[in-house]
Design a protein around this motif. Structure first.
Motif, PDB file in Angstrom:
ATOM      1  N   LEU A  79       0.805  -1.218   0.000  1.00  0.00           N
ATOM      2  CA  LEU A  79       0.000   0.000   0.000  1.00  0.00           C
ATOM      3  C   LEU A  79       0.837   1.266   0.000  1.00  0.00           C
ATOM      4  O   LEU A  79       0.317   2.365   0.185  1.00  0.00           O
ATOM      5  N   ALA A  80       2.126   1.103  -0.210  1.00  0.00           N
ATOM      6  CA  ALA A  80       3.038   2.247  -0.099  1.00  0.00           C
ATOM      7  C   ALA A  80       2.564   3.457  -0.892  1.00  0.00           C
ATOM      8  O   ALA A  80       2.396   4.555  -0.348  1.00  0.00           O
ATOM      9  N   ILE A  81       2.346   3.250  -2.158  1.00  0.00           N
ATOM     10  CA  ILE A  81       1.982   4.381  -3.016  1.00  0.00           C
ATOM     11  C   ILE A  81       0.656   5.001  -2.591  1.00  0.00           C
ATOM     12  O   ILE A  81       0.538   6.222  -2.471  1.00  0.00           O
ATOM     13  N   GLU A  82      -0.291   4.146  -2.331  1.00  0.00           N
ATOM     14  CA  GLU A  82      -1.592   4.676  -1.910  1.00  0.00           C
ATOM     15  C   GLU A  82      -1.510   5.456  -0.608  1.00  0.00           C
ATOM     16  O   GLU A  82      -2.144   6.495  -0.441  1.00  0.00           O
ATOM     17  N   ALA A  83      -0.721   4.942   0.296  1.00  0.00           N
ATOM     18  CA  ALA A  83      -0.599   5.598   1.593  1.00  0.00           C
ATOM     19  C   ALA A  83       0.065   6.960   1.447  1.00  0.00           C
ATOM     20  O   ALA A  83      -0.354   7.946   2.059  1.00  0.00           O
ATOM     21  N   VAL A  84       1.087   7.012   0.610  1.00  0.00           N
ATOM     22  CA  VAL A  84       1.779   8.286   0.403  1.00  0.00           C
ATOM     23  C   VAL A  84       0.865   9.282  -0.300  1.00  0.00           C
ATOM     24  O   VAL A  84       0.827  10.464   0.042  1.00  0.00           O
ATOM     25  N   LYS A  85       0.104   8.780  -1.256  1.00  0.00           N
ATOM     26  CA  LYS A  85      -0.858   9.658  -1.935  1.00  0.00           C
ATOM     27  C   LYS A  85      -1.866  10.236  -0.949  1.00  0.00           C
ATOM     28  O   LYS A  85      -2.234  11.400  -1.023  1.00  0.00           O
ATOM     29  N   LEU A  86      -2.289   9.387  -0.065  1.00  0.00           N
ATOM     30  CA  LEU A  86      -3.262   9.841   0.932  1.00  0.00           C
ATOM     31  C   LEU A  86      -2.673  10.945   1.803  1.00  0.00           C
ATOM     32  O   LEU A  86      -3.331  11.941   2.117  1.00  0.00           O
TER      33      LEU A  86
END
Lengths: 95, 95
Positions: A79-86
């Motif tokens: 979920l790295a990318i999603e978490a950073v986007k969030l």
DNA sequence: TAGATTTAGACAATATTTGACAAGAACTAA
DNA sequence: TTAGTTCTTGTCAAATATTGTCTAAATCTA
């Protein structure tokens, strides 16, 4: 370019020895070596001093340093990318 | 919605007491209270258990948890957004 | 090879995070 | 109001993680 790489390449273009940088920022030579290898993260104070010693734009170095912290938090996560986007969203709305 | 808020609201919709959640995830009531107030960050194991106990999609909770860590790293920094963007770039190219 | 620089490992020193306990505050119901 | 329950807060010890130092080995260079 990652933080450690930048520090090393800058030192080399300026033809400085590890011990010279070390004395400038008041640290052990081995520690600088480790920082350049990515084995140790510099503290914020060391970042400040390194920017001066190596003549690097402070905000550039600081940005890399912050980015590295973030990267370490999420690397390897699905979920790295999603978490950073969030987080980015949150920062933008709070700005 | 922030992690702590989600945990609290979910617990309330499910009509659970702090001590009930606490026992489900095998923790002190005070700790759950703090987590819901944002005073303490749950561990990853606690996140796993909380997802089950409160019937929340695990990936949703994990994403919020990761995002919170990132946020803590950069909040208050002038370069926060830029640093996070930089990390995002790095993650995307490494993907 | 000698001399210098850089790196690696082990461990001490520090800092940060976490958990547990106890006391206090807030709420509820009679 | 009081008693009983839930929730919150503060403090401190324990556990973890990070950082710094020292020493010796590896690497490089002349």
């Amino acid at each position: 370019m990652i933080l450690s790489e930048l520090l090393k390449s800058k030192r080399e273009t300026k033809n400085l020895l590890l011990r010279e940088v070390a004395s400038m920022i008041d640290a052990d030579t081995a520690l600088i070596s480790k920082i350049e290898k990515g084995d140790r993260k510099p503290t914020r104070e060391q970042i400040d001093k390194l920017a001066i010693a190596l003549d690097i734009e402070h905000s550039k170095l600081l940005k890399l340093w912050l980015s590295e912290k973030v990267y370490e938090d999420v690397k390897g996560e699905d979920l790295a990318i999603e978490a950073v986007k969030l987080t980015l969203k949150r920062l933008k709305t709070e700005k």
